[in-house]
Motif scaffolding. Sequence first.
Motif, short mmCIF file in Angstrom:
data_model
loop_
_atom_site.label_atom_id
_atom_site.label_comp_id
_atom_site.label_asym_id
_atom_site.label_seq_id
_atom_site.Cartn_x
_atom_site.Cartn_y
_atom_site.Cartn_z
N GLN A 20 0.80 -1.21 0.00
CA GLN A 20 0.00 0.00 0.00
C GLN A 20 0.85 1.27 0.00
N TRP A 65 -3.31 -7.03 -8.88
CA TRP A 65 -4.59 -7.17 -9.57
C TRP A 65 -5.70 -7.53 -8.58
N GLU A 66 -6.91 -7.35 -9.06
CA GLU A 66 -8.10 -7.76 -8.32
C GLU A 66 -8.98 -8.53 -9.29
N ARG A 98 -9.09 -6.23 -12.66
CA ARG A 98 -8.73 -4.81 -12.53
C ARG A 98 -7.30 -4.72 -12.02
N THR A 100 -4.51 -3.11 -10.09
CA THR A 100 -4.40 -2.18 -8.97
C THR A 100 -2.99 -1.63 -8.82
N GLU A 102 0.44 0.38 -10.29
CA GLU A 102 0.53 1.69 -10.95
C GLU A 102 1.02 1.58 -12.39
N GLN A 141 -4.30 -2.14 -18.47
CA GLN A 141 -3.94 -0.83 -17.94
C GLN A 141 -4.47 -0.66 -16.52
N PRO A 142 -3.77 0.14 -15.70
CA PRO A 142 -4.21 0.34 -14.31
C PRO A 142 -5.61 0.90 -14.21
N ASP A 143 -6.39 0.32 -13.29
CA ASP A 143 -7.72 0.80 -12.95
C ASP A 143 -8.66 0.88 -14.16
N MET A 144 -8.46 -0.04 -15.12
CA MET A 144 -9.36 -0.14 -16.27
C MET A 144 -9.83 -1.60 -16.35
N PRO A 145 -10.90 -1.94 -15.61
CA PRO A 145 -11.35 -3.33 -15.53
C PRO A 145 -11.71 -3.90 -16.90
#
Length: 246
Positions: A20, A65-66, A98, A100, A102, A141-145
């Motif tokens: 984090q 990732w998530e 997704r 997570t 950077e 890409q980051p934060d683009m599910p």
Amino acid sequence: MSVTGRGGLSRRLTRGLVDQAAPGLRWAVAVVLLGVSGLFGGLDTVADPQAETVAAGTPVPGGPWEVTIHEAGIRRELGKLRLKNEGDRWLYVIATVRITAEESTMLPSDLLVLDGVTGLVAPTPEESALERDGSRLRLLQPDMPERIWFVWEQSGSAPVPTSLTISVEQRTWRVDSLGGEWHWMDVDAKGDDNPAGRVTVPVKADTTPPSASPSPSAEPSASSRPRPSASPKPSTSRSPSAGPTP
């Protein structure tokens, strides 16, 4: 195996705090936490806890990732994909992934593992494709599910599963022991990691290929491609606006 301290400071907690932290501060956080852990007997060895099993639709965080598993099913045909062996079947899992981290990330081939399924031609998916256009999975890409189809080939002689337990693999931000640089890597240097979590889903038995199933590298058919509209026919009579007046 994992490392935990008598005072309750475990390696999992340490890893979570490091993950984090901002990339530029992760090394400092790791050094401080390791020092504190040592003061409280942080090198005691205990068994790792078992990965939690959750229901479909529950996000499973795995470091960079998530993953959210939606459904699983069986298909005899799937777009343009071709089975290696006649009589086999496709076993698919649909999941949203997704990123997570950077940075752009290429998912590992073993991101999803099918526990206890027999007759798989390979333990990793034969194909992974984006649901929105059927293209093969590449960098995310980051934060683009993205909703993704993961597809395995299963022997036709193997029993058809009625449900699947899917393990979601994980990575952690740590120092590469060879190069000394920080990377997303296996939690255990030996690769003996517990998964981030497990998801159990029923298997939909549908042998009819869907018309909109994603197919890697699929090209639109000639009938589905847009056609140019017919060219207008020239007028047989002249109007005042058709050209200059004499």
